[in-house]
Design a protein around this motif. Structure first.
Motif, short mmCIF file in Angstrom:
data_model
loop_
_atom_site.label_atom_id
_atom_site.label_comp_id
_atom_site.label_asym_id
_atom_site.label_seq_id
_atom_site.Cartn_x
_atom_site.Cartn_y
_atom_site.Cartn_z
N UNK A 411 58.41 93.33 -27.97
CA UNK A 411 57.13 92.64 -28.06
C UNK A 411 57.24 91.17 -27.68
N UNK A 412 58.47 90.67 -27.66
CA UNK A 412 58.70 89.24 -27.45
C UNK A 412 59.03 88.88 -26.01
N UNK A 413 59.03 89.85 -25.11
CA UNK A 413 59.43 89.60 -23.73
C UNK A 413 58.21 89.21 -22.89
N UNK A 414 58.26 88.04 -22.31
CA UNK A 414 57.21 87.54 -21.43
C UNK A 414 57.78 87.26 -20.05
N UNK A 415 57.05 87.65 -19.01
CA UNK A 415 57.50 87.45 -17.64
C UNK A 415 56.52 86.57 -16.88
N UNK A 416 57.06 85.73 -16.00
CA UNK A 416 56.23 84.89 -15.14
C UNK A 416 56.87 84.78 -13.77
N UNK A 417 56.06 84.70 -12.73
CA UNK A 417 56.61 84.62 -11.38
C UNK A 417 55.60 83.94 -10.45
N UNK A 418 56.14 83.22 -9.45
CA UNK A 418 55.32 82.56 -8.43
C UNK A 418 56.00 82.77 -7.09
N UNK A 419 55.20 83.14 -6.09
CA UNK A 419 55.72 83.37 -4.74
C UNK A 419 55.04 82.43 -3.76
N UNK A 420 55.83 81.71 -2.95
CA UNK A 420 55.32 80.62 -2.11
C UNK A 420 55.82 80.76 -0.68
#
Length: 808
Positions: A411-420
């Motif tokens: 429940x504590x896993x958060x993901x973030x990503x940015x592609x440029x």
């Protein structure tokens, strides 16, 4: 002649008065001219009374000197005195005053209180993908008007204490603040505080947010009329019901629900003081998304409000002293922005607000009022296909393996990503979390987790840009030899620092290339000191990291500051773009009723040399081919020979894990963050997805690299880097030596960790020494064994000055 006549004669210069019954002779000239020697004419001095003092004679002589009109002589001075007499100056002043009063009276007679236009001004914003298809339409006004009698009196007083202590007694105008505002507007300096509650209500309800002299004069007139014609309670009710509080909430009822999940009638004075403080800067002061500075400022503002209430006699001091800051509840997302849409809309709004603030010199609060639900058509740089691919990659490689019912840590896993796109600076895809409804904070833009070893390339870039040397005077580059002994004290530092390597592995003498491949902390700690930490932090700032307020200490070499995937994507895009600054931008265009906002070019100046940037890229290809990203990226079956550069990162205590990598046409940063689902505190990721608790760490070379590879190899174009360097793995590939090879630089004898065939890639490494045979590539530059997996030690460096055990 009598005595009286003699005195008069002496006063006339010795001439005797003519008898009254005889005509007076013509007066003698004051000066007589007698021929002088040489034919010139001499000017005789005026007669001076006999017995005159020397000073009186000098004065008499001075009177004979001719004046110089226009140059300080008496004729020019006389004209100035005649021109600037006090009577004329006073008359001019009174004339200007009468003209101003007359103008104001005329304006007062001409301008009437208009019909309220707040609702008429509130429109839907339309957000589009780069291909023109609609991404989202947002414009439902979250507002519910409540009667002032439904708002507790103490809560009413919090707004007066925050904005206008003299509200109940003044005429609605702050003349000093108004004059300052007019002056700043005329000088093009934007706006400043000083408006009364009545003025702000008039601006919100009857006028618009444009900062012009005409608009301000109208505000002045309408404010005076409203104050005369309406009661103070009517004005206060209008003010608290029309103001914008952030989180899409207009008015105190919507704000009470948005921040405390209660009705306005149930607010207490502490909560009311927070909402009143919030009006100064809604987004910056929103506790759920504010950084350390924003939280500190809003608490200071909260204390200011309560202290003013005590000073006005509205709150007992003993009760005030017992009050504690009321932490707002987590926000509920607005409808219509599910999935990734809400994150994209919020980032677009923020970047548009930033541009308006810069161009118009207005505050964040005013910029928000100009942007949120104001009829904009905003086209984003987001590529629909790439966006779908990124979301699918996160789901297939991570979220589909999480089961919060079986494992609490999941429940504590958060993901973030940015592609440029590194050539244009366009943000082509973004992943902010499982859903804007479920997790309001955007993981792609949050900057509260450590980037760990993804910071190491910045240290190398600073060394190359500064042409730094080691302690023994050798140039620093990819082939420079460093001591890779774990826990070795750095030399040349005023602050003692001895960071351990992962698993406290000693590598002995190794090259910078190998140290980058294996993410050796001791090497980059020493390199940071050799370069100078101030130079390192300056380079980090130039590349795109926010280093404001950070101390330039050796511990920063471990990446112990905060950073976001958006920032890291910008830094690595600058490397990919050969040293030209890339500022990732989500907005392609923004228009409103024929008005178009100029969006600055995301590609800036050369911030580091091409040689330095290209050598960093060359070195980072080694991390993929022979280092910590080898299993997930280099050996990925989707790669198909694509050249890749990148760096993994795993913070101490496994609270974050990163992979930021790039091909010639695409840069993507992926971060995983451990965030407690209830308290939102940072927690370890260890054991998530069913990995063995205690040893099953989430490494940068694991899930982040797997997400990156699944996404990138499905959308990138196959091509090679165009590098202007003769150093680094891209031009001098390293290979794992055979057992019989003789090391040239006394490497560590500690075996590397290569996952066994039965182990999950990069999560459960075996202890079998690597025996990968040499390839047909050019001869290696070092004989160091490869380490395809990184496993951080269990230290914790939440304190940037605490070296901990070193993140990888």
């Amino acid at each position: 002649m009598g005595r009286a006549e003699e005195r008069k004669a002496r006063q006339r210069g010795g001439r005797r008065a003519a008898p009254r019954n005889r005509p007076s002779p013509p007066p003698e000239p004051p000066e007589s001219e007698t021929p002088a020697a040489g034919g010139t004419t001499a000017v005789a001095a005026p007669s001076v009374a006999e017995g005159a003092t020397r000073a009186e004679r000098r004065k008499a002589a001075a009177k004979t000197k001719p004046g110089k009109p226009g140059k300080g002589g008496k004729p020019a001075q006389g004209r100035i005195r005649r021109l600037f007499t006090w009577k004329k100056m006073l008359g001019t002043f009174l004339g200007v005053c009468l003209l101003g009063i007359g103008t104001f009276i005329a304006l007062y007679m001409m301008v009437s209180i208009p019909a309220g236009n707040a609702l008429a001004q509130t429109q839907s914003n339309v957000y589009k993908y780069s291909d023109g298809t609609v991404l989202a339409r947002k414009g439902t006004v979250n507002r519910e008007i409540v009667d002032l009698s439904k708002v507790p009196k103490d809560v009413q007083h919090t707004f007066v204490a925050a904005e206008n202590k003299t509200f109940y007694h003044d005429n609605g105008i702050n003349l000093r603040g108004m004059a300052r505002g007019l002056y700043n507007t005329a000088m093009g300096r934007g706006t400043q505080g000083g408006s009364t509650i009545t003025q702000q209500y008039v601006k919100n309800y009857y006028l618009d947010q444009n900062q012009t002299i005409t608009r301000k004069l109208k505000e002045l007139v309408i404010t005076l009329k409203v104050d005369q014609e309406k009661s103070k309670d009517y004005i206060l009710a209008g003010y608290i019901n029309t103001s914008y509080y952030g989180r899409g909430a207009y008015g105190i009822q919507a704000a009470a629900q948005a921040y405390y999940h209660v009705d306005a009638k149930d607010l207490n004075v502490q909560q009311g003081a927070y909402l009143a403080a919030l009006l100064q800067a809604p987004s910056q002061y929103d506790w759920a998304v504010a950084g350390p500075v924003g939280r500190k400022l809003v608490q200071q503002r909260w204390n200011y409000v309560l202290n003013n209430m005590v000073g006005q006699g509205w709150l007992d001091k003993s009760k005030r002293d017992a009050m504690r800051f009321p932490i707002p509840k987590q926000p509920k997302a607005a409808s219509g922005l599910g999935g990734q849409k809400g994150y994209l809309v919020e980032l677009a709004n923020t970047q548009l607000e930033n541009q308006l603030m810069k161009k118009q010199g207005i505050s964040r609060s005013d910029a928000e009022a100009l942007v949120v639900d104001q009829g904009w058509t905003i086209t984003l740089n987001i590529d629909r296909k790439k966006q779908a691919k990124l979301e699918a990659a996160v789901k297939s490689q991570l979220t589909s393996k999480l089961d919060g019912k079986k494992r609490k840590v999941d429940k504590n896993v958060q993901a973030g990503a940015v592609s440029v796109d590194p050539r244009t600076g366009k943000i082509l895809a973004l992943y902010g979390g499982t859903s804007y409804y479920d997790h309001y904070t955007d993981n792609a833009t949050r900057a509260d987790y450590q980037p760990a070893s993804t910071f190491k390339p910045i240290i190398l870039a600073a060394a190359l840009e500064e042409q730094a040397k080691t302690q023994d005077g050798k140039d620093i580059n990819a082939n420079t030899i460093y001591d890779g002994t774990s826990g070795r004290p750095v030399k040349g530092s005023d602050i003692a620092f001895s960071p351990p390597n992962e698993d406290k592995t000693d590598y002995g003498d190794i090259t910078v290339q190998t140290a980058m491949n294996k993410s050796v902390n001791s090497v980059f700690a020493q390199m940071g000191v050799d370069v100078g930490m101030k130079n390192v932090m300056r380079t980090a700032d130039q590349l795109g990291l926010d280093t404001t307020g950070l101390q330039a200490v050796p511990a920063m070499t471990l990446g112990s500051m905060g950073a976001s995937p958006l920032e890291m994507a910008g830094v690595y895009a600058t490397f990919d773009n050969h040293g030209r600054k890339v500022t990732p931008t989500v907005i392609a265009s923004a228009e409103k009723t024929g008005r178009k906002v100029d969006i600055p070019d995301p590609i800036g100046d050369q911030v580091i040399s091409r040689t330095a940037a290209d050598q960093v890229t060359s070195v980072l290809t080694g991390v993929v081919d022979d280092g910590t990203a080898k299993v997930s990226v280099a050996q990925n079956p989707l790669r198909d020979g694509q050249q890749v550069a990148g760096k993994t990162g795993t913070s101490d205590n496994n609270k974050s894990a990163w992979f930021t990598g790039y091909t010639p046409d695409l840069v993507t940063s992926v971060g995983l963050f451990g965030e407690d689902a209830k308290t939102h505190n940072q927690v370890p990721l260890t054991g998530a997805t069913g990995l063995i608790p205690g040893t099953g760490r989430i490494n940068g070379g694991g899930y982040p690299a797997q997400i990156w590879a699944t996404y990138t190899f499905g959308v990138t174009k196959k091509q090679k880097f165009e590098l202007e360097t003769d150093l680094g793995a891209a031009v001098q590939p390293t290979v794992t030596p055979s057992k019989s090879a003789t090391p040239s630089q006394t490497p560590s004898q500690t075996p590397s960790e290569t996952p066994s065939k039965s182990a999950s890639p990069s999560q459960t490494p075996s202890r079998t020494p690597s025996q990968t045979p040499p390839t047909t590539s050019p001869p290696p530059t070092t004989n160091e064994p490869s380490l395809p997996v990184e496993t951080p030690t269990g230290g914790d460096t939440n304190n940037p000055l605490d070296p901990g055990n070193g993140g990888q």
